[in-house]
Design an enzyme around this catalytic site. Structure first.
Site, PDB file in Angstrom:
ATOM      1  N   GLY A   1      -4.620   1.474  -6.323  1.00 29.87           N
ATOM      2  CA  GLY A   1      -4.273   0.156  -5.822  1.00 29.87           C
ATOM      3  C   GLY A   1      -4.835  -0.070  -4.435  1.00 29.87           C
ATOM      4  CB  CYS A   2      -5.779  -3.165  -2.644  1.00 33.63           C
ATOM      5  SG  CYS A   2      -4.362  -4.195  -3.102  1.00 33.63           S
TER       6      CYS A   2
END
Length: 894
Positions: free
Chosen positions: A711-712
């Site tokens: 995920g970012c």
């Protein structure tokens, strides 16, 4: 052991080498016509007779040799100059220049070519113009068409291409003449070609013949020949030809000593260690090299193309892949600068005299050794030496022509070094780097070695490069490597061997003879020595679009029916990528990246909302969105239609699609098609590989077929905490703020600009899925509190980390700098990084390192673009690794 006066002079001379960049600047100033204040100036050449030009060359040659001596020893420079001038002028070198080099490196390119010309060398230059052609076609409103990676060149495209090539050719010629170098543009008359496939590709050529006469005429007139890669049919029709192919066919005709491909990367890189490959000896290394897991696709194609070319050239020829600014260092020094590829000769190892089939050849080789050559009867001295050798334990290493011969005596006792008693190399052995290959073989077999060289040896600098340390004794230098105890251990060993006959204590010699830093060693490529993949520097090649007959990076042409002796293996076609879930922001970012990737092409783009509409922002092919179901995906996989699947779907949606791919035979084992999932569905599944290359071994990702993209938020948080793991005392807390693109395209309060204006929206403040992801990957509990702000893209993290012990800001910053040294996508800064600077960039910035007055708590800040490194860029890193490409291929870097 005290220095002798002569030895002291030798040591001093060896360490007084100016930096390469300084000498490049000196030379550039020296040949710039407008410069009048510099001490060394070259007259601008007028257009006069060849005899006058020859005199001008002779006047400047000595000056330039002096300048070149600052990037290596004068011995190296003179030796290579003599070597290069030993053949006809047109046989010195063929240099292939990509269009991007002319656009971005024109001053450096012109300076490098002027350097060569001022010492009387005439490289034959052939250039492409790929990026420039793409821009001109766009401006002319010409829609590009491709077939198998080759541009279909219709009449309108050909007209634009011809003008583009003429313009770029003139730019290079004018730049050279501005430096006082005569250059002749050659646009036609050299390459005769047939149609590659007129019905399919239109005006694309397959070279059938090379006419050397225009090149020879230019050199006879004192001009550098500057060729475009345009060709003509026997009837005079202009055809488009790939510049790499043109350079190869030119080399086959001219039979040059050097074929040089100028590259943004500056060489080839080991896919496991990320280190630049100094050299590849094909006869000795290719078989083992081809077995390496990372030797696939683009890298395999490049090496195979070069191998095919070199088999048509004399064994003395070699190919160099280098950066423009390193041209002189590659050509005139033993250490080189880029990747040198040559056929070479297989090496043999023998442990008795009887194993040598040709004793006279062995005797002749040993007679060249200085110790024997200086005797009254070298042959008798060698025969006596061989008699003694027969009764001792030894191992002799040599190539077939015996251009290099080494004799090593194994250690008498465990823990002691082996001793290199003879190392005899011919001039050709040095020039063709056989000496490095022999020494590298010795180093692989003997981890500890000592040897002696005389201070008058002209190759003394080479021995310094190979050694970990050395001591001076009279007129000799005693070298060693592998002594864990350093000088103290070496002194004890010397005493035990009665080599240290002087009464004085042993004193160390400065270990680097040239720059104070260990030089690059041009030996075996280390391709076959497995290493745990760390965080090595991995330069990238600038991304460029396909041009003419596919102007992909050297010589990565994907032509399925290439001219003459090109490989036709389907292994080297562009990999077909299917993007499932392309409507979102991340999907659009991936489309843009793949559009510029030289080895990837989109085959399918699936979006339920956009099905039937034309894909925008992608010009390699005319693609329309589809709405793929699981049955269609399984059938596509069974038919081998897709090499890589990207799942850009919301959380909890992609499992049926993944199951269909696996049922169709994909993502099962290395070599099958791969899946990269951008959702969180498989980030907690141990059967999938978590794809964060800066923290996960790249070898693991490269061998994976199912990769879960981090995920970012989680990527930035892990990078901001990982270097501190051993110093953490309690759970770190992460305060994260993202732009509203992170909330997706589906309308919600988190991406409603009116709601976000003058506001900060907090959500999922405990038990967020990224909190679990970060904690699982780092192995420590982490608190995460996400927020959304009014900007579009980019994330800022403020991370609070409790410390086990008191630490300073500088100590902590050093930990981060050491941990991410060489990482192309991680930048450690002093101040707190800003979202504004990271938006649109492909990396992560980490900074602040604010330590509490107690010294027991540090605050670290990190920024990341959530759509790029937080998603699309990281996806491309993982795909590149798994498909066998350069990790950063297709990723524009600052």
């Amino acid at each position: 052991m005290a220095f002798s006066t002569q030895a002291a002079r030798v040591a001093a001379r060896l360490v007084r080498r100016p930096l390469y960049n300084r000498i490049r600047t000196t030379f550039t100033n020296a040949i710039r016509p407008a410069t009048v204040s510099t001490q060394l100036t070259f007259q601008r050449r007028s257009y006069t007779s060849p005899a006058t030009l020859k005199n001008n060359t002779l006047e400047t040659r000595n000056t330039v040799v002096q300048l070149l001596s600052n990037i290596g020893s004068k011995r190296e420079v003179e030796q290579y100059l003599s070597h290069f001038t030993s053949v006809q002028s047109q046989q010195f070198a063929v240099i292939k220049v990509g269009g991007a080099i002319i656009t971005e490196k024109l001053p450096a390119l012109a300076s490098a070519l002027a350097f060569l010309n001022h010492v009387g060398l005439y490289p034959v230059v052939v250039h492409g113009a790929g990026p420039q052609l793409n821009k001109m076609l766009e401006a002319a409103g010409v829609e590009p068409e491709y077939e198998g990676g080759i541009r279909i060149t219709n009449a309108k495209t050909l007209a634009v291409a011809r003008q583009c090539f003429l313009d770029e050719n003139l730019k290079l010629v004018e730049a050279l003449e501005g430096l006082g170098v005569r250059a002749r543009p050659i646009h036609s008359g050299v390459f005769t070609a047939d149609y590659l496939d007129k019905d399919k590709y239109k005006f694309v050529g397959k070279i059938a013949n090379v006419d050397k006469r225009p090149i020879e005429a230019a050199i006879s007139a004192g001009c550098l020949p500057i060729l475009t890669s345009l060709a003509e049919t026997p009837s005079g029709q202009t055809l488009n030809v790939n510049a790499d192919i043109a350079a190869g066919e030119l080399a086959r005709s001219l039979q040059p000593l050097k074929i040089v491909y100028l590259s943004e990367k500056g060489g080839l890189f080991n896919g496991e260690t990320n280190e630049k490959i100094s050299s590849i000896n094909l006869d000795e290394e290719y078989e083992e090299l081809s077995k390496q897991w990372w030797f696939r696709y683009g890298t395999r194609l490049k090496v195979n193309e070069i191998k095919d070319l070199l088999e048509d050239l004399p064994r003395t020829s070699s190919v160099a892949i280098i950066a423009t600014e390193d041209l002189q260092r590659e050509l005139f020094t033993d250490t080189g600068a880029g990747t040198l590829i040559r056929r070479g000769n297989k090496l043999t190892a023998k442990s008795s005299i009887s194993e040598f089939e040709d004793i006279p050849k062995l005797t002749a080789a040993l007679q060249k050794d200085q110790a024997f050559a200086s005797t009254d009867s070298p042959q008798a001295a060698v025969e006596q030496f061989l008699q003694k050798l027969e009764s001792s334990s030894f191992k002799a290493y040599a190539d077939e022509p015996m251009d290099a011969l080494a004799i090593v005596h194994p250690p008498a006792r465990e823990g002691e070094p082996a001793f290199l008693s003879k190392f005899v190399v011919t001039k050709h052995g040095w020039l063709s780097n056989v000496a490095d290959n022999v020494f590298s073989t010795i180093k692989r077999e003997f981890p500890k070695l000592a040897w002696i060289a005389n201070t008058s040896d002209e190759y003394l600098t080479w021995f310094f490069d190979k050694a970990d340390g050395s001591v001076m004794q009279g007129q000799n230098v005693i070298f060693w490597y592998g002594f864990d105890g350093g000088l103290e251990e070496a002194a004890a060993w010397l005493k035990s061997q009665r080599l240290n006959t002087a009464k004085q204590p042993v004193e160390p010699v400065v270990s680097s003879p040239v720059t104070g830093v260990k030089q690059q060693v041009r030996g075996f490529s280390s391709l076959t020595r497995p290493r745990i993949l760390g965080r090595g520097y991995h330069p990238r090649q600038q991304t460029r679009g396909y041009a003419t007959e596919s102007e992909a990076p050297l010589p990565g042409n994907t032509n399925p029916n290439p001219p003459l002796r090109r490989s036709t293996s389907s292994e080297f076609r562009p990999k077909k990528v299917a993007l499932v879930g392309a409507r979102g922001y991340t999907g659009q970012a991936l489309i843009s990246l793949i559009n510029k990737h030289p080895y990837l092409s989109l085959s399918h783009v699936s979006s339920r909302e956009l099905a039937g509409t034309r894909l925008q922002g992608y010009d390699k092919a005319d693609i329309h969105y589809s709405n793929l179901n699981v049955e269609e995906i399984q059938k596509m996989q069974e038919n081998g239609e897709v090499d890589a699947w990207i799942m850009a779907l919301p959380n909890g949606v992609c499992r049926p699609f993944v199951d269909a791919i696996v049922a169709g035979g994909g993502a099962k084992e290395p070599g099958s098609s791969i899946i990269v999932d951008l959702s969180a569905d498989y980030r907690f599944d141990d059967t999938w590989t978590y794809g964060l290359p800066e923290l996960i071994k790249r070898e693991t990702i490269a061998q994976a077929t199912r990769i879960s993209n981090p995920g970012c938020y989680a990527t930035a948080a892990q990078l901001a905490i990982a270097p501190m793991i051993d110093n953490i005392d309690g759970p770190p807390t992460v305060f994260g703020v993202s732009g509203y693109s992170g909330a997706g395209t589906k309308p919600s309060p988190k991406n409603d600009v009116n709601n976000l204006k003058d506001n900060l929206v907090a959500y999922s403040l405990t038990d967020h899925i990224h909190e679990r992801e970060i904690s699982r990957q780092l192995g420590v509990d982490v608190g995460f509190m996400p927020h959304v702000a009014v900007w579009f893209q980019g994330i800022h993290h403020t991370v609070n980390i409790p410390l086990k012990k008191q630490m300073t800001s500088r100590e902590i910053r050093n930990l981060f700098q050491d941990r991410y040294a060489g990482e192309k996508l991680v930048k450690v800064v002093g101040e707190a990084p800003s979202v504004k600077k990271i938006s649109g960039k492909h990396g992560v910035e980490i900074g602040a390192f604010a330590v509490h007055s107690s010294g027991k708590r540090v605050v670290v800040c990190a920024t990341i673009d959530n759509l790029l490194k937080g998603a699309a860029t990281q996806c491309l890193q993982n795909m590149n690794l798994s498909l066998g490409y350069d990790e950063f291929e297709g990723i524009p870097l600052d």
